[in-house]
Design an enzyme around this catalytic site. Structure first.
Site, PDB file in Angstrom:
ATOM      1  N   GLY A  92     -14.251  -8.803   5.495  1.00 34.35           N
ATOM      2  CA  GLY A  92     -14.177  -9.540   4.229  1.00 34.35           C
ATOM      3  C   GLY A  92     -13.415 -10.832   4.456  1.00 34.35           C
ATOM      4  N   ARG A  93     -12.816 -11.331   3.374  1.00 38.27           N
ATOM      5  CA  ARG A  93     -12.135 -12.633   3.461  1.00 38.27           C
ATOM      6  C   ARG A  93     -11.015 -12.600   4.501  1.00 38.27           C
ATOM      7  NH1 ARG A  93     -12.237 -10.975  -1.756  1.00 38.27           N
ATOM      8  NH2 ARG A  93     -13.265 -12.225  -3.361  1.00 38.27           N
ATOM      9  N   ALA A 109      -4.706  -2.675   6.373  1.00 41.13           N
ATOM     10  CA  ALA A 109      -5.629  -2.408   5.261  1.00 41.13           C
ATOM     11  C   ALA A 109      -4.943  -1.564   4.194  1.00 41.13           C
ATOM     12  CB  ALA A 109      -6.865  -1.728   5.806  1.00 41.13           C
ATOM     13  N   ARG A 110      -5.010  -0.267   4.342  1.00 37.22           N
ATOM     14  CA  ARG A 110      -4.383   0.666   3.415  1.00 37.22           C
ATOM     15  C   ARG A 110      -4.083   1.936   4.192  1.00 37.22           C
ATOM     16  NH1 ARG A 110      -3.252  -2.564   0.165  1.00 37.22           N
ATOM     17  NH2 ARG A 110      -3.811  -2.664  -2.028  1.00 37.22           N
ATOM     18  N   GLU A 144       2.700   6.246   1.817  1.00 39.55           N
ATOM     19  CA  GLU A 144       3.851   5.339   1.825  1.00 39.55           C
ATOM     20  C   GLU A 144       4.550   5.348   0.456  1.00 39.55           C
ATOM     21  OE1 GLU A 144       1.499   1.809   2.890  1.00 39.55           O
ATOM     22  OE2 GLU A 144       1.978   0.942   0.939  1.00 39.55           O
ATOM     23  N   HIS A 155       4.679  -2.663   4.403  1.00 41.87           N
ATOM     24  CA  HIS A 155       3.629  -3.203   3.515  1.00 41.87           C
ATOM     25  C   HIS A 155       4.004  -4.606   3.002  1.00 41.87           C
ATOM     26  CE1 HIS A 155       0.129  -1.904   0.690  1.00 41.87           C
ATOM     27  NE2 HIS A 155       0.105  -3.220   0.921  1.00 41.87           N
TER      28      HIS A 155
HETATM   29  C1  DGY Z   1      -2.824  -6.202  -1.672  1.00 40.20           C
HETATM   30  O1  DGY Z   1      -2.802  -7.212  -2.369  1.00 40.20           O
HETATM   31  O2  DGY Z   1      -3.733  -5.373  -1.750  1.00 40.20           O
HETATM   32  C2  DGY Z   1      -1.692  -6.024  -0.725  1.00 40.20           C
HETATM   33  O3  DGY Z   1      -1.857  -4.908   0.062  1.00 40.20           O
HETATM   34  C3  DGY Z   1      -0.393  -5.961  -1.509  1.00 40.20           C
HETATM   35  O4  DGY Z   1      -0.353  -4.753  -2.209  1.00 40.20           O
END
Ligand code: DGY
Length: 332
Positions: A155-156, A238-239, A268, A286
């Protein structure tokens, strides 16, 4: 009477003040951690809420908060928000794309470099007073320039990382994404699409930038880690949940990959103890989007969306980054 809005996380005080000129605002200046029942209780009678990527907005909350019309997040990732449930309830959701792309890409690249060049591991060694002499292989890591960059999720932010690698560091770029980029963009980025297994097998430095969804849960687990080169690094901005942290801790401990850089974690702010126990991982809390100007831009965008959805300010009725604009105009 002014509509009531809740600012669920501490944000820049002047932005909260600006909201006060349009709304009755309840906020959280101490950034207290509200439980789900507390969030629901505080939302009673409110028309809008400004959240980060941390508050869970689900069908149960929506059912318990019938006055809610707008959920405006200052994060780009919105896996904490049940978008279909919001749409079904006629609640407008917005996120904060674009404003954090370059800052987050800077951080992803920095984390990848710190991981490849063993920066935090060597700093801990120095601070512990263990540096006694120069030696040819002291914290010798992997090169970044000229190495193959693998981007999972194009993505971006993935594209901004690819651009840094290709143009700044002469890296051949491979990527995997569900949909391929236009040939012209691939050419501009010097990036080639490959299957996921190919990406894992060929990348010297893998950077993960894919959004979290049930489909991307444990996208990289033991089987995928086993495909990577023993000299490779993995960076996750990412996550949490996209990588199986327990499997990664084992792979790092057994040196099946060289090192990892992690800004996000499953569950987390808890961090898997296996990750805390290995030296070859760079861990950050994060903060990929955390430059002051970018955090301000993210909060500004969320506030602008909130005002627009609830009919205030220059964009009244036209929230700039709505995820479900089909719910507009809002029900009474
Ligand atoms: C987002 O903007 O998704 C970053 O991970 C900050 O939470």
């Amino acid at each position: 009477m002014k509509p009531r809005v809740l600012v669920a996380r501490a944000v820049f005080p002047d932005i909260v003040e600006r909201l006060r000129s349009h709304f009755v605002v309840h906020d959280n200046p101490g950034d207290d951690a509200w439980s789900q029942p507390e969030l629901i209780a505080r939302l009673q009678g409110h028309a809008g809420v400004l959240v980060a990527g941390t508050e869970r907005i689900d069908a149960a909350l929506l059912a318990a908060c019938p006055t809610l019309r707008a959920v405006c997040s200052m994060a780009v990732g919105y896996n904490n928000i049940d978008l279909p449930a919001c749409t079904a309830a006629g609640v407008l959701v917005s996120n904060a794309p674009d404003v954090l792309t370059e800052t987050t890409a800077d951080f992803g690249f920095a984390l990848m470099m710190a991981t490849a060049r063993r920066i935090t591991e060597s700093e801990h060694f120095l601070r512990a007073g263990r540096w006694t002499h120069w030696s040819y292989d002291l914290f010798a890591g992997a090169d970044v320039h000229g190495a193959t960059l693998g981007v999972l999720g194009m993505g971006r932010i993935g594209q901004a990382i690819a651009r840094r690698g290709a143009l700044g560091f002469g890296m051949p770029v491979l990527y995997h994404n569900r949909s391929r980029l236009d040939a012209a963009i691939e050419q501009q980025l010097g990036a080639s699409w490959v299957g996921k297994d190919q990406l894992l097998q060929r990348a010297d430095h893998l950077v993960i930038v894919v959004p979290y969804s049930p489909a991307s849960h444990h996208l990289v687990g033991a089987a995928e880690l086993a495909l990577m080169k023993p000299t490779a690094t993995l960076t996750n901005i990412a996550r949490g949940g996209v990588v199986d942290d327990a499997a990664l801790a084992v792979a790092l401990r057994e040196r099946r990959i060289a090192a990892a850089g992690l800004d996000v974690f499953e569950g987390e702010p808890a961090v898997h103890p296996g990750l805390l126990g290995v030296p070859n991982v760079v861990l950050t809390p994060h903060i990929a989007s955390a430059s002051l100007p970018t955090r301000r831009a993210m909060a500004e965008l969320a506030a602008r969306n909130l005002m627009a959805v609830l009919g205030q300010g220059a964009d009244a009725g036209r929230p700039p980054t709505a995820l479900n604009p089909e719910v507009l105009p809002l029900r009474a």
